[in-house]
Design an enzyme around this catalytic site. Structure first.
Site, PDB file in Angstrom:
ATOM      1  N   GLU A 284     -21.609  12.656 -39.469  1.00  9.25           N
ATOM      2  CA  GLU A 284     -21.311  11.936 -38.237  1.00  9.25           C
ATOM      3  C   GLU A 284     -21.881  10.530 -38.362  1.00  9.25           C
ATOM      4  O   GLU A 284     -22.272  10.124 -39.455  1.00  9.25           O
ATOM      5  CB  GLU A 284     -21.911  12.710 -37.045  1.00  9.25           C
ATOM      6  CG  GLU A 284     -21.399  14.157 -36.976  1.00  9.25           C
ATOM      7  CD  GLU A 284     -21.999  14.976 -35.840  1.00  9.25           C
ATOM      8  OE1 GLU A 284     -22.397  14.398 -34.811  1.00  9.25           O
ATOM      9  OE2 GLU A 284     -22.061  16.210 -35.978  1.00  9.25           O
TER      10      GLU A 284
ATOM     11  N   ARG B 259     -14.595  21.410 -50.117  1.00 10.53           N
ATOM     12  CA  ARG B 259     -13.456  21.923 -49.329  1.00 10.53           C
ATOM     13  C   ARG B 259     -12.205  21.067 -49.482  1.00 10.53           C
ATOM     14  O   ARG B 259     -11.136  21.463 -49.060  1.00 10.53           O
ATOM     15  CB  ARG B 259     -13.854  22.034 -47.855  1.00 10.53           C
ATOM     16  CG  ARG B 259     -15.097  22.878 -47.593  1.00 10.53           C
ATOM     17  CD  ARG B 259     -14.824  24.357 -47.502  1.00 10.53           C
ATOM     18  NE  ARG B 259     -13.875  24.697 -46.460  1.00 10.53           N
ATOM     19  CZ  ARG B 259     -14.189  24.975 -45.197  1.00 10.53           C
ATOM     20  NH1 ARG B 259     -15.443  24.958 -44.817  1.00 10.53           N
ATOM     21  NH2 ARG B 259     -13.269  25.284 -44.308  1.00 10.53           N
TER      22      ARG B 259
ATOM     23  N   ARG C 176     -15.840  25.191 -31.442  1.00 11.85           N
ATOM     24  CA  ARG C 176     -17.047  24.746 -32.140  1.00 11.85           C
ATOM     25  C   ARG C 176     -18.291  25.395 -31.546  1.00 11.85           C
ATOM     26  O   ARG C 176     -18.365  25.616 -30.334  1.00 11.85           O
ATOM     27  CB  ARG C 176     -17.201  23.207 -32.049  1.00 11.85           C
ATOM     28  CG  ARG C 176     -15.996  22.423 -32.537  1.00 11.85           C
ATOM     29  CD  ARG C 176     -15.713  22.604 -34.017  1.00 11.85           C
ATOM     30  NE  ARG C 176     -16.843  22.241 -34.867  1.00 11.85           N
ATOM     31  CZ  ARG C 176     -17.065  21.004 -35.300  1.00 11.85           C
ATOM     32  NH1 ARG C 176     -16.265  20.022 -34.973  1.00 11.85           N
ATOM     33  NH2 ARG C 176     -18.096  20.748 -36.085  1.00 11.85           N
TER      34      ARG C 176
END
Ligand SMILES: [Zn+2]
Length: 296
Positions: free
Chosen positions: A3, A132, A286
């Site tokens: 973030e 990923r 989430r």
């Protein structure tokens, strides 16, 4: 996912390591990660490293930019060359101690121009790893950056002067969606994701599921300050490398904010402010963490 504090930490580190140097080669090992023509970028000088929201922007000579979105598990590791070898130093999560690893998808060869003082010259490699493979690197022209790229759609930066109570009041008043989901909406506020939204709502004493339009003026003021406070903390500790996350600094070292989580991933543990226990629910898919006693 990295973030604002994590990407800002990467940005500051790369600023010191690669600005003024030249990209002399790029090896793309996974085509879908590098979106653009490497020929447009090879030979260009790195002029600046910037950040907007969770996106890293590497400004190059000739009006080109490399946009990097780390998504879930993207990593950028700077390995200065010492003699013929490339030093990595620390074991990298999901990559190990030797780079390139199986998770390395793009390698930038960076050369320090000979005009620099010989003693201070530091060429090396910049490795993009991504377990990923949801992250991406794009070549974008400067003229299109603010009108026609992923950066163009982003909302206000929490550290900018536009991040005001008035702005937030305007955004929140239009929706009954849970406040936590609005905090994480990149088109409204850029850079806040799941970690810092959870911690900011705890800091402000507000329930994550509370409808945004129900927030009162004093709560919005508290929340604005809380967002800034938790992001500053994240930055102070070099970002967070929680057990299940791949974030690392370009040096290969972990961040330390995970040792200071207020509520994030602390379900079942004692609240840091009262004798309550942190709980977890799913909100918008989430993990959402809060203290039932401290948050209303
Ligand atoms: Zn509490």
């Amino acid at each position: 996912m990295p973030e604002l504090p994590e990407v800002e930490t990467i940005k500051r580190s790369l600023q010191k390591a690669i600005v003024g140097k030249k990209i002399v080669d790029i090896e793309v090992r996974k085509a879908k990660i590098f979106q653009g023509d490497t020929k447009e970028v090879i030979g260009k000088t790195i002029e600046k490293v910037e950040r907007r929201g969770k996106i890293l922007i590497i400004q190059l000579s000739g009006g080109k930019n490399l946009l990097v979105h780390f998504k879930l598990t993207g990593q950028m590791v700077w390995a200065p060359r010492e003699g013929e070898s490339v030093a990595v130093g620390h074991p990298i999560p999901f990559a190990g101690t030797k780079l390139p690893a199986k998770t390395t998808h793009v390698i930038f060869e960076i050369d320090d121009p000979p005009s620099h003082k010989a003693s201070a010259r530091q060429s090396g490699k910049l490795f993009y790893n991504d377990l990923r493979q949801f992250g991406w690197i794009k070549v974008v022209e400067s003229s299109k950056l603010k009108v026609q790229s992923e950066v163009a759609k982003l909302g206000v930066e929490p550290f900018d002067k536009e991040f005001t109570v008035d702005y937030l009041t305007q955004v929140f008043s239009k929706t009954s969606r849970p406040i936590k989901l609005i905090l994480m909406d990149q088109e409204k506020i850029a850079g806040v994701g799941n970690i810092y939204a959870n911690d900011a709502l705890f800091e402000a004493g507000i329930l994550p599921a509370k409808p945004a339009k129900k927030l009162r003026n004093f709560e919005i003021e508290k929340l604005r300050k809380a967002v800034i406070k938790v992001l500053e903390d994240g930055l102070k500790f070099g970002g967070s490398s929680a057990a299940d996350e791949a974030y690392i600094k370009p040096s290969g070292e972990k961040g330390e904010y995970q040792e200071h989580f207020r509520v994030y991933q602390r379900d079942g543990e004692k609240c840091r402010k009262c004798d309550g226990v942190i709980r977890r629910i799913n909100l918008g898919g989430r993990g959402t963490f809060w203290c039932p006693k401290c948050q209303r």
